[in-house]
Design an enzyme around this catalytic site. Structure first.
Site, mmCIF file in Angstrom:
data_model
loop_
_atom_site.group_PDB
_atom_site.id
_atom_site.type_symbol
_atom_site.label_atom_id
_atom_site.label_comp_id
_atom_site.label_asym_id
_atom_site.label_seq_id
_atom_site.Cartn_x
_atom_site.Cartn_y
_atom_site.Cartn_z
ATOM 1 C CB SER A 81 -0.903 0.042 1.226
ATOM 2 O OG SER A 81 -1.724 -1.085 1.265
HETATM 3 N N1 SAH Z 1 0.969 -6.035 4.071
HETATM 4 C C1 SAH Z 1 1.652 -6.202 2.807
HETATM 5 C C2 SAH Z 1 0.798 -5.884 1.604
HETATM 6 C C3 SAH Z 1 -0.212 -6.904 1.399
HETATM 7 S S1 SAH Z 1 -0.904 -7.087 -0.214
HETATM 8 C C4 SAH Z 1 2.927 -5.423 2.736
HETATM 9 O O1 SAH Z 1 3.270 -4.707 3.685
HETATM 10 O O2 SAH Z 1 3.624 -5.538 1.733
HETATM 11 C C5 SAH Z 1 -2.081 -8.323 0.274
HETATM 12 C C6 SAH Z 1 -1.485 -9.673 0.533
HETATM 13 O O3 SAH Z 1 -2.496 -10.500 1.064
HETATM 14 C C7 SAH Z 1 -0.987 -10.375 -0.723
HETATM 15 O O4 SAH Z 1 0.346 -10.746 -0.542
HETATM 16 C C8 SAH Z 1 -1.899 -11.577 -0.849
HETATM 17 O O5 SAH Z 1 -1.278 -12.732 -1.403
HETATM 18 C C9 SAH Z 1 -2.288 -11.797 0.597
HETATM 19 N N2 SAH Z 1 -3.520 -12.568 0.821
HETATM 20 C C10 SAH Z 1 -4.685 -12.543 0.130
HETATM 21 N N3 SAH Z 1 -5.580 -13.396 0.664
HETATM 22 C C11 SAH Z 1 -4.966 -13.967 1.745
HETATM 23 C C12 SAH Z 1 -5.385 -14.939 2.725
HETATM 24 N N4 SAH Z 1 -6.590 -15.497 2.733
HETATM 25 N N5 SAH Z 1 -4.485 -15.282 3.683
HETATM 26 C C13 SAH Z 1 -3.251 -14.750 3.707
HETATM 27 N N6 SAH Z 1 -2.806 -13.840 2.820
HETATM 28 C C14 SAH Z 1 -3.661 -13.445 1.847
#
Ligand code: SAH
Length: 233
Positions: A81
């Site tokens: 983000s």
């Molecule tokens: N917090 C992260 C950004 C996250 S982007 C950072 O600091 O970079 C959202 C992430 O959530 C992605 O990597 C995606 O693969 C993951 N995601 C989506 N659904 C998920 C689930 N059910 N359990 C765990 N991770 C998930």
């Protein structure tokens, strides 16, 4: 009073990942994008000044892009983000120095690194093994020993280490997964983007015994939370 009263600073490994140019861009990011928009918690601001955001970007990302005012691609179709969004959600989550925190959606590991400086213990869950592996390497290289990364479906939370004082979901959910409410400690906070696949609103739920107080926050756009209790693949 001696230095004993101060919270521990960032590990020495941070310096090796940094450069004067990156530090200057990062301090400007905190001033212009984060403080200027109203984030004021000093511990949160200190964490954003300390964590080298560029160390969580893809190898060929320029320093300017790493500290710019927008989200960044991190591979596998996922994004980290915009710095302000990470900061305002962190401030809302209010992780305390002794708190156990659960993050759903490890992605690059950047948010987990911020949480690691603010909380006692961080447990983070990522569904894509390639992202979990890279994030694990980065956090280890930075000497952040209080973070554990698990692969799995975070819509089930991570019951093994529950309850959590704070839970942060960094992907967009169609509704709040029940397991996350169950794994919240009394007085705990859950911060989660809820809404449609394209636009959502950040919500904060605070647990008081069996009561859950919901408060809506800012509009946002996150990649979808995919799993048994969110969006299908
Ligand atoms: N917090 C992260 C950004 C996250 S982007 C950072 O600091 O970079 C959202 C992430 O959530 C992605 O990597 C995606 O693969 C993951 N995601 C989506 N659904 C998920 C689930 N059910 N359990 C765990 N991770 C998930």
């Amino acid at each position: 009073m001696g230095d004993d009263c101060q919270p521990p600073g960032p590990p020495p490994q941070f310096a090796a990942a940094d450069s004067p140019q990156a530090r200057e861009l990062r301090l400007a990011m905190v001033r212009r994008q984060i403080e200027a928009r109203g984030v004021s918690d000093e511990r949160v601001l200190a964490a954003f000044r300390a964590v080298p955001r560029h160390a969580f970007c893809a190898p060929r990302t320029s320093l300017d892009a790493a500290y710019a005012d927008h989200p960044l691609a991190i591979g596998q179709g996922q994004t980290i983000s915009q710095p302000y969004m990470v900061a305002t959600m962190t401030e809302w989550l209010a992780p305390g120095p002794d708190d156990r925190v659960l993050e759903i959606g490890t992605g690059s590991g950047y948010q987990a690194a911020i949480l690691a400086l603010l909380a006692g213990e961080v447990c983070t869950v990522e569904r894509l093994p390639a992202l979990a592996a890279t994030a694990r390497e980065r956090l280890a290289a930075l000497g952040l020993a209080n973070v554990r990364i698990h692969e799995g479906d975070g819509t089930r939370g991570w019951p093994q280490d529950a309850p959590y004082n704070a839970i942060l979901v960094t992907a967009a959910a169609p509704r709040i997964p029940e397991a996350l409410l169950e794994q919240l400690a009394d007085g705990g906070r859950l911060v989660i983007p809820v809404g449609g696949r394209d636009v959502q609103q950040v919500e904060r739920v605070t647990r008081h015994g069996d009561r859950f107080d919901r408060r809506p926050g800012e509009g946002c756009r996150f990649v979808p939370l995919i799993g048994a209790f969110a969006w299908p693949e």
